[in-house]
Write a protein that holds these residues in place. Sequence first.
Motif, PDB file in Angstrom:
ATOM      1  N   ARG A 189       0.855  -1.180   0.000  1.00 49.75           N
ATOM      2  CA  ARG A 189       0.000   0.000   0.000  1.00 49.75           C
ATOM      3  C   ARG A 189       0.895   1.235   0.000  1.00 49.75           C
ATOM      4  O   ARG A 189       1.810   1.351   0.820  1.00 49.75           O
ATOM      5  CB  ARG A 189      -0.891   0.001   1.229  1.00 49.75           C
ATOM      6  CG  ARG A 189      -1.797   1.209   1.272  1.00 49.75           C
ATOM      7  CD  ARG A 189      -2.608   1.246   2.548  1.00 49.75           C
ATOM      8  NE  ARG A 189      -3.216   2.538   2.658  1.00 49.75           N
ATOM      9  CZ  ARG A 189      -4.521   2.734   2.614  1.00 49.75           C
ATOM     10  NH1 ARG A 189      -5.333   1.725   2.478  1.00 49.75           N
ATOM     11  NH2 ARG A 189      -5.010   3.943   2.718  1.00 49.75           N
ATOM     12  N   LEU A 190       0.594   2.170  -0.890  1.00 47.27           N
ATOM     13  CA  LEU A 190       1.347   3.414  -0.937  1.00 47.27           C
ATOM     14  C   LEU A 190       0.849   4.343   0.166  1.00 47.27           C
ATOM     15  O   LEU A 190      -0.321   4.314   0.544  1.00 47.27           O
ATOM     16  CB  LEU A 190       1.183   4.081  -2.303  1.00 47.27           C
ATOM     17  CG  LEU A 190       1.671   3.258  -3.495  1.00 47.27           C
ATOM     18  CD1 LEU A 190       1.394   3.992  -4.797  1.00 47.27           C
ATOM     19  CD2 LEU A 190       3.148   2.935  -3.372  1.00 47.27           C
ATOM     20  N   THR A 191       1.729   5.193   0.652  1.00 49.04           N
ATOM     21  CA  THR A 191       1.354   6.143   1.696  1.00 49.04           C
ATOM     22  C   THR A 191       0.475   7.248   1.116  1.00 49.04           C
ATOM     23  O   THR A 191       0.459   7.486  -0.099  1.00 49.04           O
ATOM     24  CB  THR A 191       2.604   6.789   2.316  1.00 49.04           C
ATOM     25  OG1 THR A 191       3.308   7.494   1.282  1.00 49.04           O
ATOM     26  CG2 THR A 191       3.509   5.758   2.967  1.00 49.04           C
ATOM     27  N   ASP A 192      -0.241   7.939   1.998  1.00 50.65           N
ATOM     28  CA  ASP A 192      -1.034   9.091   1.573  1.00 50.65           C
ATOM     29  C   ASP A 192      -0.131  10.140   0.936  1.00 50.65           C
ATOM     30  O   ASP A 192      -0.528  10.822  -0.010  1.00 50.65           O
ATOM     31  CB  ASP A 192      -1.781   9.711   2.756  1.00 50.65           C
ATOM     32  CG  ASP A 192      -2.963   8.872   3.208  1.00 50.65           C
ATOM     33  OD1 ASP A 192      -3.410   7.982   2.447  1.00 50.65           O
ATOM     34  OD2 ASP A 192      -3.448   9.107   4.330  1.00 50.65           O
ATOM     35  N   ASP A 223       0.322   9.177  -2.611  1.00 58.12           N
ATOM     36  CA  ASP A 223      -0.964   9.377  -3.274  1.00 58.12           C
ATOM     37  C   ASP A 223      -1.176  10.858  -3.571  1.00 58.12           C
ATOM     38  O   ASP A 223      -1.499  11.246  -4.696  1.00 58.12           O
ATOM     39  CB  ASP A 223      -2.078   8.833  -2.379  1.00 58.12           C
ATOM     40  CG  ASP A 223      -3.470   9.010  -2.952  1.00 58.12           C
ATOM     41  OD1 ASP A 223      -3.623   9.184  -4.172  1.00 58.12           O
ATOM     42  OD2 ASP A 223      -4.429   8.977  -2.158  1.00 58.12           O
ATOM     43  N   GLU A 263       8.080   7.324  -1.447  1.00 59.18           N
ATOM     44  CA  GLU A 263       7.927   6.237  -0.477  1.00 59.18           C
ATOM     45  C   GLU A 263       9.219   6.090   0.306  1.00 59.18           C
ATOM     46  O   GLU A 263      10.302   6.210  -0.254  1.00 59.18           O
ATOM     47  CB  GLU A 263       7.597   4.916  -1.177  1.00 59.18           C
ATOM     48  CG  GLU A 263       6.179   4.803  -1.640  1.00 59.18           C
ATOM     49  CD  GLU A 263       5.166   4.792  -0.511  1.00 59.18           C
ATOM     50  OE1 GLU A 263       5.364   4.069   0.489  1.00 59.18           O
ATOM     51  OE2 GLU A 263       4.163   5.510  -0.627  1.00 59.18           O
TER      52      GLU A 263
END
Length: 170
Positions: free
Chosen positions: A2-5, A8, A83
Amino acid sequence: MRLTDYTDYSLRVLLYLAVQGNALSTIQDISQAYGISRNHLMKVVQQLAERGWVETVRGRNGGLRFVEHIRDLTVGEVVRATESDFALVACMPDQRGEHRPCVISPQCRLRAALQAARDAFLAELDRHTIGEITQPQGALAALLGMNGAIPILPVASAPMPASAPADGGA
């Protein structure tokens, strides 16, 4: 994975500005378009500007805009830059080269499989540029409410009400 906010939001800012082209935008414009906190975007925009991916213009009529040569920037490059950790499990080396020892490391095939999956994920992101994923720009501009356009939102269809007789019911 999952990518971080943070990643995003970085991608969202770059997409927004790429669609806007040379026009100046504000953090408030981007915040409203995506429905995300202005405060969260401030740090993102500052660091995108430090990387040279976004140009900031100070002053009363200031704002920010996309740096045109960044259209060729790949999504993978953005993800790698934003990231902080690609170690999918504790036994994989992190950004500092540190990892937790594991008793099955000498015979473990899982770490290699996860490394291959991570590398394939990033390789796929490297195939797509910021300029490419903003197409068609007109459709994205409408969804983001740019140029006075009203965002196009999906609407559930409702039955049409029965119309009243033209003679007023007489």
